[in-house]
Design a protein around this motif. Structure first.
Motif, mmCIF file in Angstrom:
data_model
loop_
_atom_site.group_PDB
_atom_site.id
_atom_site.type_symbol
_atom_site.label_atom_id
_atom_site.label_comp_id
_atom_site.label_asym_id
_atom_site.label_seq_id
_atom_site.Cartn_x
_atom_site.Cartn_y
_atom_site.Cartn_z
ATOM 1 N N CYS A 54 -4.765 -6.801 4.608
ATOM 2 C CA CYS A 54 -4.002 -5.631 5.040
ATOM 3 C C CYS A 54 -4.885 -4.795 5.968
ATOM 4 C CB CYS A 54 -3.587 -4.810 3.827
ATOM 5 S SG CYS A 54 -2.699 -3.290 4.264
ATOM 6 N N THR A 55 -4.349 -4.451 7.115
ATOM 7 C CA THR A 55 -5.102 -3.626 8.078
ATOM 8 C C THR A 55 -4.767 -2.150 7.921
ATOM 9 O OG1 THR A 55 -3.369 -3.834 9.743
ATOM 10 C CG2 THR A 55 -5.109 -5.535 9.736
ATOM 11 N N PHE A 56 -3.870 -1.836 6.997
ATOM 12 C CA PHE A 56 -3.423 -0.458 6.756
ATOM 13 C C PHE A 56 -2.804 0.160 8.015
ATOM 14 C CE2 PHE A 56 -7.077 -1.280 3.887
ATOM 15 C CZ PHE A 56 -6.350 -1.342 2.716
ATOM 16 N N CYS A 57 -2.071 -0.672 8.731
ATOM 17 C CA CYS A 57 -1.433 -0.198 9.963
ATOM 18 C C CYS A 57 -0.283 0.764 9.670
ATOM 19 C CB CYS A 57 -0.918 -1.387 10.777
ATOM 20 S SG CYS A 57 0.444 -2.277 9.978
ATOM 21 N N GLY A 58 0.319 0.652 8.472
ATOM 22 C CA GLY A 58 1.403 1.549 8.090
ATOM 23 C C GLY A 58 2.782 1.102 8.534
ATOM 24 N N ASP A 59 2.895 -0.041 9.177
ATOM 25 C CA ASP A 59 4.199 -0.482 9.688
ATOM 26 C C ASP A 59 5.210 -0.717 8.567
ATOM 27 O OD1 ASP A 59 3.058 -0.322 12.141
ATOM 28 O OD2 ASP A 59 3.238 -2.450 12.655
ATOM 29 N N CYS A 60 4.755 -1.201 7.416
ATOM 30 C CA CYS A 60 5.679 -1.424 6.299
ATOM 31 C C CYS A 60 6.269 -0.096 5.828
ATOM 32 C CB CYS A 60 4.982 -2.162 5.158
ATOM 33 S SG CYS A 60 3.393 -1.432 4.668
ATOM 34 N N CYS B 240 5.634 -6.371 8.985
ATOM 35 C CA CYS B 240 4.184 -6.560 8.824
ATOM 36 C C CYS B 240 3.627 -7.496 9.907
ATOM 37 C CB CYS B 240 3.868 -7.131 7.449
ATOM 38 S SG CYS B 240 2.091 -7.393 7.206
ATOM 39 N N PRO B 241 2.767 -6.988 10.774
ATOM 40 C CA PRO B 241 2.218 -7.825 11.846
ATOM 41 C C PRO B 241 1.250 -8.889 11.339
ATOM 42 C CG PRO B 241 1.208 -5.649 11.896
ATOM 43 C CD PRO B 241 2.289 -5.590 10.864
ATOM 44 N N GLU B 242 0.755 -8.700 10.105
ATOM 45 C CA GLU B 242 -0.173 -9.692 9.541
ATOM 46 C C GLU B 242 0.564 -10.774 8.753
ATOM 47 O OE1 GLU B 242 -3.221 -9.392 10.558
ATOM 48 O OE2 GLU B 242 -2.681 -7.497 11.528
ATOM 49 N N ILE C 192 2.513 -8.251 -1.669
ATOM 50 C CA ILE C 192 1.474 -8.751 -0.766
ATOM 51 C C ILE C 192 0.943 -10.088 -1.270
ATOM 52 C CG2 ILE C 192 -0.824 -8.310 0.188
ATOM 53 C CD1 ILE C 192 0.893 -6.195 1.229
ATOM 54 N N PRO D 13 0.816 -1.217 0.000
ATOM 55 C CA PRO D 13 0.000 0.000 0.000
ATOM 56 C C PRO D 13 0.850 1.268 0.000
ATOM 57 C CG PRO D 13 -0.029 -1.044 2.176
ATOM 58 C CD PRO D 13 0.651 -1.999 1.237
ATOM 59 N N TRP D 14 0.304 2.313 -0.582
ATOM 60 C CA TRP D 14 0.900 3.665 -0.619
ATOM 61 C C TRP D 14 2.210 3.738 -1.407
ATOM 62 C CZ3 TRP D 14 0.000 1.844 4.618
ATOM 63 C CH2 TRP D 14 -1.223 2.284 5.147
ATOM 64 N N ILE E 29 1.718 -10.758 5.746
ATOM 65 C CA ILE E 29 1.192 -10.917 4.381
ATOM 66 C C ILE E 29 2.173 -10.414 3.322
ATOM 67 C CG2 ILE E 29 -1.227 -10.823 5.102
ATOM 68 C CD1 ILE E 29 -1.308 -7.915 4.123
ATOM 69 N N ILE E 30 3.317 -9.882 3.754
ATOM 70 C CA ILE E 30 4.323 -9.443 2.783
ATOM 71 C C ILE E 30 5.315 -10.579 2.566
ATOM 72 C CG2 ILE E 30 6.039 -7.701 2.184
ATOM 73 C CD1 ILE E 30 4.715 -5.789 4.114
HETATM 74 S S1 SF4 Z 1 -0.049 -1.662 6.116
HETATM 75 FE FE1 SF4 Z 1 0.374 -3.070 7.858
HETATM 76 S S2 SF4 Z 1 -0.859 -4.938 7.424
HETATM 77 FE FE2 SF4 Z 1 -0.742 -3.750 5.487
HETATM 78 S S3 SF4 Z 1 1.056 -4.628 4.393
HETATM 79 FE FE3 SF4 Z 1 1.817 -2.831 5.572
HETATM 80 S S4 SF4 Z 1 2.549 -3.701 7.524
HETATM 81 FE FE4 SF4 Z 1 1.228 -5.286 6.555
#
Ligand code: SF4
Ligand code: SF4
Ligand code: SF4
Length: 166
Positions: A71-77, A49-51, A64, A27-28, A53-54
């Motif tokens: 994706c929870t759109f947490c922004g950690d990536c 990525c806490p999920e 992904i 994302p982004w 999925i990457i």
């Molecule tokens: S936004 Fe969060 S859940 Fe989505 S790909 Fe990035 S780290 Fe993973």
């Protein structure tokens, strides 16, 4: 309604080795061409990525895999990346939505509503059909492309389509 389309005319995001199709970008992110030009393949986003999925896709570039989850759109990536590849200030995070393919169980006369249950934004609804089971219908405006429905579909009948930008 956006169901059972002629997928040959669509641009599916089911890329990877041997598919000849583009991979699902994070994302982004900047365009895939720019991304592969500048990404160092350090793996920091993969680990962040806490999920989980990457994954490492073609050429070792991160992408992904929605079969692993949403994706929870947490922004950690984006936070983990040291390169100028993410623009988390932009919305939406990507321009894509799902399509339901002919393999969908509901189209085969088998009761299934897993995708509806897996859709947090409630973008999937089932409408009764004359002489048949209710089939999934997408509210494209409500779909954020998170992939939650892709992960839970028991027959992999949900594809992701990139929306062409004007
Ligand atoms: S936004 Fe969060 S859940 Fe989505 S790909 Fe990035 S780290 Fe993973
Ligand atoms: S989860 Fe898959 S098989 Fe079940 S209704 Fe949704 S698209 Fe069809
Ligand atoms: S991609 Fe996400 S928002 Fe869109 S239909 Fe699937 S679960 Fe719902």
């Amino acid at each position: 309604m956006d169901s059972t389309p002629d997928l040959s005319r669509r641009r599916l995001l089911r890329g990877g080795a041997g598919t000849g199709l583009p991979v699902q970008a994070l994302p982004w992110t900047v365009s895939w061409a720019q991304f592969t030009d500048r990404c160092s393949r350090c793996g920091d986003c993969v680990n962040a990525c806490p999920e989980h999925i990457i994954v490492n896709a073609d050429g070792g570039f991160p992408a992904i895999d929605f079969t692993r989850g949403a994706c929870t759109f947490c922004g950690d990536c984006a936070m983990a990346c040291a390169e100028p590849l993410f623009h988390p200030e932009t919305t939406p995070p990507w321009h894509q939505h799902v399509v339901f393919e002919h393999a969908c169980l509901a189209y085969q006369g088998v009761h299934c509503r897993s995708c509806e249950d897996g859709c947090e934004p409630a973008a999937i609804r089932f409408s009764p059909r004359l002489g048949g089971l209710a089939v999934p219908e997408l509210n494209k405006d409500a779909c954020n492309g998170c992939g939650g429905c892709v992960a839970v579909c028991p027959v992999s009948a949900i594809g992701m389509v990139k929306e062409e930008q004007a």
